[in-house]
Design a protein around this motif. Sequence first.
Motif, PDB file in Angstrom:
ATOM      1  N   ARG A 160       0.826  -1.218   0.000  1.00 27.50           N
ATOM      2  CA  ARG A 160       0.000   0.000   0.000  1.00 27.50           C
ATOM      3  C   ARG A 160       0.856   1.262   0.000  1.00 27.50           C
ATOM      4  O   ARG A 160       0.503   2.269  -0.638  1.00 27.50           O
ATOM      5  N   ASN A 163       2.085   1.776  -3.389  1.00 27.88           N
ATOM      6  CA  ASN A 163       0.983   2.244  -4.226  1.00 27.88           C
ATOM      7  C   ASN A 163       0.788   3.746  -4.094  1.00 27.88           C
ATOM      8  O   ASN A 163       0.555   4.459  -5.083  1.00 27.88           O
ATOM      9  N   ARG A 194      -8.005   8.878  -6.425  1.00 24.56           N
ATOM     10  CA  ARG A 194      -7.370   7.580  -6.273  1.00 24.56           C
ATOM     11  C   ARG A 194      -6.295   7.618  -5.181  1.00 24.56           C
ATOM     12  O   ARG A 194      -6.108   6.643  -4.439  1.00 24.56           O
ATOM     13  N   ALA A 198      -6.100   5.374  -1.833  1.00 24.38           N
ATOM     14  CA  ALA A 198      -4.902   4.616  -1.480  1.00 24.38           C
ATOM     15  C   ALA A 198      -4.488   4.895  -0.043  1.00 24.38           C
ATOM     16  O   ALA A 198      -4.065   3.983   0.681  1.00 24.38           O
ATOM     17  N   ASN A 201      -6.806   2.957   2.139  1.00 26.28           N
ATOM     18  CA  ASN A 201      -6.437   1.541   2.136  1.00 26.28           C
ATOM     19  C   ASN A 201      -5.199   1.281   2.979  1.00 26.28           C
ATOM     20  O   ASN A 201      -5.085   0.242   3.644  1.00 26.28           O
ATOM     21  N   ASN A 392      -6.486   2.712 -13.488  1.00 28.42           N
ATOM     22  CA  ASN A 392      -7.167   1.425 -13.448  1.00 28.42           C
ATOM     23  C   ASN A 392      -6.185   0.267 -13.644  1.00 28.42           C
ATOM     24  O   ASN A 392      -6.281  -0.776 -12.980  1.00 28.42           O
ATOM     25  N   GLU A 394      -3.022   0.328 -12.953  1.00 30.21           N
ATOM     26  CA  GLU A 394      -2.195   0.241 -11.743  1.00 30.21           C
ATOM     27  C   GLU A 394      -2.961  -0.452 -10.613  1.00 30.21           C
ATOM     28  O   GLU A 394      -2.404  -1.246  -9.854  1.00 30.21           O
ATOM     29  N   GLN A 395      -4.273  -0.168 -10.530  1.00 28.07           N
ATOM     30  CA  GLN A 395      -5.092  -0.788  -9.480  1.00 28.07           C
ATOM     31  C   GLN A 395      -5.226  -2.293  -9.715  1.00 28.07           C
ATOM     32  O   GLN A 395      -5.191  -3.075  -8.761  1.00 28.07           O
ATOM     33  N   GLU A 396      -5.348  -2.706 -10.965  1.00 28.87           N
ATOM     34  CA  GLU A 396      -5.433  -4.136 -11.253  1.00 28.87           C
ATOM     35  C   GLU A 396      -4.140  -4.855 -10.858  1.00 28.87           C
ATOM     36  O   GLU A 396      -4.171  -5.969 -10.317  1.00 28.87           O
ATOM     37  N   ASP A 399      -4.117  -5.028  -7.041  1.00 25.34           N
ATOM     38  CA  ASP A 399      -5.030  -6.059  -6.544  1.00 25.34           C
ATOM     39  C   ASP A 399      -4.451  -7.456  -6.750  1.00 25.34           C
ATOM     40  O   ASP A 399      -4.585  -8.336  -5.881  1.00 25.34           O
TER      41      ASP A 399
END
Length: 470
Positions: A160, A163, A194, A198, A201, A392, A394-396, A399
Motif C-alpha cells: 500500500r 501504491n 485515487r 490509497a 487503504n 485502473n 495500476e489498481q489491477e 489487486d
Amino acid sequence: MMGRIRTGTIAGVAGLCLAIAAPVAARAESLADAMADAYRNSGLLEQNRAVLRAADEDVAIAVSSLRPVVRWVGDVTRRFGESGTGGLPARSIGESTASLGLSADLLLWDGGRTRMDLDIAKESVLAVRQALIGVEQNVLLAAVQAFMDVRSSYEIVTLRRNNIRVITEELRAARDRFEVGEVTRTDVALAQARLAQARSNLAQAEGDLAIAIESFRAAVGRAPGNLTPPPVMRMPAGSVDAAKSVALRNHPDLRRLQFEVTATELGVRKARAATNPQVTLRGQIGVTETFDSPDFSETGSIGIEAGGVIYQGGQLRALTRKAMAQRDAKRAELLATQRVVAQNVGTAFARVQVAQAALGAVDEQIRAARVAFRGVREEAALGARTTLDVLNAEQELLDAQANRITAASSEYTAYYGLLSAMGQLTVSDLRLNVPQYDPTAYYNMVKDAPSAISEQGRQLDRVLQRLGKQ
C-alpha cells in the motif's frame, strides 16, 4: 487545511504502525520459532496438563482402595452424678476414662469392582493424554495462523505504501500535463481521488497489521520478531485416501474416544458386578483406662466379614442400564467422529489443492497485469490513454499483488491445517526445538499411590512445589 489534516492523520497512523512493527526488525524469527514459543508459553496447555495430573491421581485413588485402611480413634470421658438405694444416703459418682483404639480393614474380594475402577482410571488417563495432544495441535495451528497473518499484513502495508508513491507520481504527472494543456482538470481530480483511496487503504492495512500483531501476542505469548519466509512445504500424503488412513489411525480425537469407549465398557462390567458379595478382613485393638481406679482393659479382635446387596429398590439394574446407555453413546460418538475426521481431512486436502491452484493463477495474473500497466502508462505518455486508464491498470496490478500475498498465506495455513486434520501437527512430528512435556512423568510418580513419608512421596512433594511456583 483539510489536506494537511489528512496528511497528518495518515502520518500518525503510519508512525503508530511502525512503532508496533519496530520489534519486527529486532531479530530473525522462523515459523518453527513461533510454534516453539507458542508451545512453551501456552496457558491453555498448562491448564490441560493440570487436568491430566488430576486424572493421574484417580489411578492412585483406585490403587488405594485395594490397600488396607487403618484408622485410629481416641476418647476421654468424665462421668459424674449421684445414685442412691432405698433410704440410704445418695452416693456421688465420678469417674474419668480414656480409650485408644486402632482398626484396620482390607478388602479381600468384591467381584472385581475395585479392580475395574483401577482399569477405568487408567483408560481415562490415556484418553486425557490424547485430549492434551488435541489441545497441542490447536495451539500450534493458532501460532501458524498468527505468523502468516502478521507476515501477510506487513507485506500488504508495504504494498500500500508503494501504491501511494506510484499514485503520487501519477498525480504529479497529471498536474504537469494539465499545466501544458494535455489533459483536463478531470484527470487531475481522478488522480487525487485515487490517492485519497490509497491512503484510506493504507490506514486499513496498518490497522490490520496492528490487529495481527495482537493476535500473535495472544497465540505465541510475545511480540513478533523479524518473520522470515516459512519453509517450502510438501504434501504430507500422496492422496486424500492416504491422508484419511493416517488420520483414522492417529488423530487424537479418535484415540481419545477409543479409550473412553473401553472405559465405558468396563463401567458396564462393574455395574453388573454390583450384586457380587464383598469380603473384608477386619481387625481392631483398643486400650481403656480408668483414672480413678486401677481398672483397665485391653481388647482386640480379628475377623472376616462378608455381605452383599440383595435388593435396593431397582437401583442396581437402573445403574447397569445407565452404564450400557453411556457405552452405546460413546460408541456412537466414536463412529460420528470418524466420519467428521475423514470429512475434515478431505476438506483440508481440497483447500491445499485450491490454494496451490490459486497461487499459480495469481502469478499469471500479476505477470499479465504488470505488462498491461507498463503498456498503458507508455501509451498515456503518447496521449493514446487517459489518466483513468493508467490508474485502473495500476489498481489491477495492485489487486493482483495483494491477492498473491493472501494466496501464499492461505497455502501455508492450508498445509498446516491438513497436518492438524491428520493428527500430525505436534511438537514431536514437527521436530520443534523445544523441551517436550512428558505426560508419563507425573503418572509414574503417583500411580502407586506413594505415602507422604516415603522417598517417592517426598520427591512428589518437591515436584508439586515447583509446579506451584510456576
